[in-house]
Write a protein that holds these residues in place. Sequence first.
Motif, PDB file in Angstrom:
ATOM      1  N   TYR A 115       0.827  -1.212   0.000  1.00 38.09           N
ATOM      2  CA  TYR A 115       0.000   0.000   0.000  1.00 38.09           C
ATOM      3  C   TYR A 115       0.863   1.265   0.000  1.00 38.09           C
ATOM      4  O   TYR A 115       0.450   2.297  -0.516  1.00 38.09           O
ATOM      5  N   GLN A 118       0.415   2.575  -3.704  1.00 37.74           N
ATOM      6  CA  GLN A 118      -0.581   3.649  -3.670  1.00 37.74           C
ATOM      7  C   GLN A 118      -0.110   4.897  -2.915  1.00 37.74           C
ATOM      8  O   GLN A 118      -0.828   5.884  -2.841  1.00 37.74           O
ATOM      9  N   VAL A 165      -8.459   5.844   2.473  1.00 34.91           N
ATOM     10  CA  VAL A 165      -7.653   4.629   2.564  1.00 34.91           C
ATOM     11  C   VAL A 165      -8.581   3.424   2.415  1.00 34.91           C
ATOM     12  O   VAL A 165      -9.567   3.311   3.141  1.00 34.91           O
ATOM     13  N   GLY A 190      -5.989  -1.407   3.247  1.00 34.17           N
ATOM     14  CA  GLY A 190      -4.953  -0.553   3.821  1.00 34.17           C
ATOM     15  C   GLY A 190      -5.181  -0.292   5.291  1.00 34.17           C
ATOM     16  O   GLY A 190      -4.240  -0.287   6.095  1.00 34.17           O
ATOM     17  N   TRP A 213      -2.805  -1.449   8.360  1.00 36.84           N
ATOM     18  CA  TRP A 213      -2.301  -0.373   9.222  1.00 36.84           C
ATOM     19  C   TRP A 213      -2.686  -0.578  10.683  1.00 36.84           C
ATOM     20  O   TRP A 213      -1.829  -0.715  11.563  1.00 36.84           O
TER      21      TRP A 213
END
Length: 281
Positions: free
Chosen positions: A149, A153, A229, A233, A237
């Motif tokens: 991610y 991204q 997000v 993701g 996280w």
Amino acid sequence: MKGFLFLNTFTADWGWVAMDPFSQLILIISVTSFLTFQWLFHKVSPWMSIRISPGFLCLSDKQKVEWNSRTVSTFHALLVGIFCLYILFFDDAVNEDPVWGDPTLVKTNVAITTGYLISDLLLIFYYWKAIGDKFFVVHHLAALYAYYYVLGQGMLPYFANFRLLAEFSTPCVNQRWFFEVLGYPRSSRPNMANGVAMAVVFFMVRIAVMPVYYSRMYAVYGTEAFYLVPWGGRLAWICSSICLDIMNVMWMHKIARGCYKVLRSARRSKAGTPQENGKSD
């Protein structure tokens, strides 16, 4: 001509066909990192270890494999850790926008780590009898999933960088193993000094920083940037952060207890040492 137009249309519709120059650079960095860490493991570490520590020659083949693996791990930890500190103190874009700030430097650092993780995974599988560990396989795969991610991204650069600060505790952990395999007593001064340093550094980079990390997470939770997000993701996280920190607290408890026992044992041994004249002053 028709083929050219079709390729352009296909590229526009599916952005992954054509890579932008920076993405190509990140890929090159990852591949270069992979090749460099392979070279360090197979060539540099054995050559350097023989000259720094003659005891390396007395190790078994399995111990030499783990020795080289830990040497490379220490180098990676120091390289990435120093880069992390630079980003933390001087990258204003990432610090001001922890979710979507300019991830250029963070991507570069994560690309280096990605190359290292893939290299280490390859070595773990190839030398499974010597350094095989299911926990490390899961850890590396989970980290690579999270880094997707960041690299793919460009999201969560601040938090990705903050997590990499934990690498600073790795050299002391590895040094403890080096002392053990070389036969240093736990009560020896080098071992005790490293034990204290390990406890202090582990606490500083994994435990003491938790309030700062989670306060930034709480500050962005529920904001527009947060909802941009994707769920994958957020899972990589938040859930991984909580799981890692639970393990960090458990490890810190074990490290602190071990450090306390060694220091107490050394103090008792020193207090019980008789004076040369058989009398106390």
